[in-house]
Design an enzyme around this catalytic site. Sequence first.
Site, short mmCIF file in Angstrom:
data_model
loop_
_atom_site.label_atom_id
_atom_site.label_comp_id
_atom_site.label_asym_id
_atom_site.label_seq_id
_atom_site.Cartn_x
_atom_site.Cartn_y
_atom_site.Cartn_z
N LYS A 57 -69.48 -23.41 -67.06
CA LYS A 57 -70.81 -24.20 -67.24
C LYS A 57 -71.91 -23.45 -66.44
CE LYS A 57 -69.82 -28.82 -68.54
NZ LYS A 57 -69.69 -30.30 -68.32
N LYS A 82 -63.67 -23.74 -77.28
CA LYS A 82 -63.67 -25.29 -77.90
C LYS A 82 -65.10 -25.76 -78.57
CE LYS A 82 -65.22 -27.56 -73.72
NZ LYS A 82 -65.33 -28.87 -73.26
N LYS A 114 -70.37 -30.10 -77.18
CA LYS A 114 -71.91 -30.22 -77.70
C LYS A 114 -72.96 -29.56 -76.73
CE LYS A 114 -70.67 -34.26 -74.52
NZ LYS A 114 -70.41 -35.55 -74.67
#
Length: 333
Positions: free
Chosen positions: A119, A201, A204
């Site tokens: 992230k 993956k 969102k």
Amino acid sequence: MELNKNNNKPTVFSGVQPSGILHLGNYLGALVQWVEMQDQYNCIFSVVDYHAITIKQNPEELKKRIINVVKMYLASGINPEKAIIFQQSAVSAHTELAWILNCVARIADLNKMTQFKEKAGDQEKTVSVGLYDYPILMAADILLYNTDIVPVGDDQIQHVELTRTLARRFNREYGQIFKVPEVIIKKQGARIMGLDDPTKKMSKSAGSPANYIALTDSPEVATKKIMRAVTDSDSEIKYDLKKKPAIANLMTIYSLLAGLSLKELEQNYKNKGYGDFKKGLAQAISKFLTQFQIKYNSFTDEKVKQILKHGADKIRPIAEETLKNVKNKLGII
Ligand code: AMP
Ligand code: TRP
């Protein structure tokens, strides 16, 4: 629901962040599993809003998303008469226990977390401290309720392992308090991949909406996304995760939504090409979305607020009791 000590059903805890649009990965990897567990377990499902603010959110949007995530839970089939649904920030013991666990966790524990590395990317020095600390808050969520089982998608396994480490360490250093939870992931669907890139993956926070099918996408939009989804080089409909990751991913989605096994899909599409396969898949997805969205749109904001309030009121005493016991062990009375 009877979340009390006389009922010896094991406790399940899980949550989703109200940080973006929920997609088929969330549904197939997490929500489906939650629905299946409602009867056998004491289930607690949280909308983890404090996790969402580890990345800057627009306040007006966040308000709506908190409500909408609950509507997604309800549309998936979670029954508030059986399971507790609540908003994380409504029970202040979560952040209090997170602070205490911060003092038990080590920098080395957090430095292992691969999700943080993904992230943060090359912004590691400028992302929020909250993003780094996020797994500790997740551990607090889980440990407050003497949780036995945490059903999640496979990206969360490492965070539950950290939770187990912290529980054991606290118990060893201060005395037995925490139950050490188990993680469970689905055999099929624990890692739904992006439609535009089957090596990553479905997410969102993906750069392009072509990556995911949102649970709010219209059947038309979803059909377009499927027709454009990446495929593998030959044209055979065969499940082979290593050699044919794109088709394997689409087959997994198809199988779970249509209730057909992978073998049945291979049979049905023998001697047919990707075009036919994608048409069938798009139909299965459209049917699912249409039914899901009818339910999703049937709940009012007022109803959701009532469910959240009821849920928080019901479980706050459990969280407060755990926190009190923890503070006692620490000498904070
Ligand atoms: P999040 O969207 O990060 O709040 O995740 C909510 C739940 O959905 C967690 O249990 C995740 O592990 C699960 N999840 C998220 N993305 C996927 C995916 N692509 N495939 C399967 N499960 C997923
Ligand atoms: N970190 C989880 C995710 O991103 C959400 C979450 C927060 C969670 N607290 C939790 C999941 C506790 C299970 C249990 O998906």
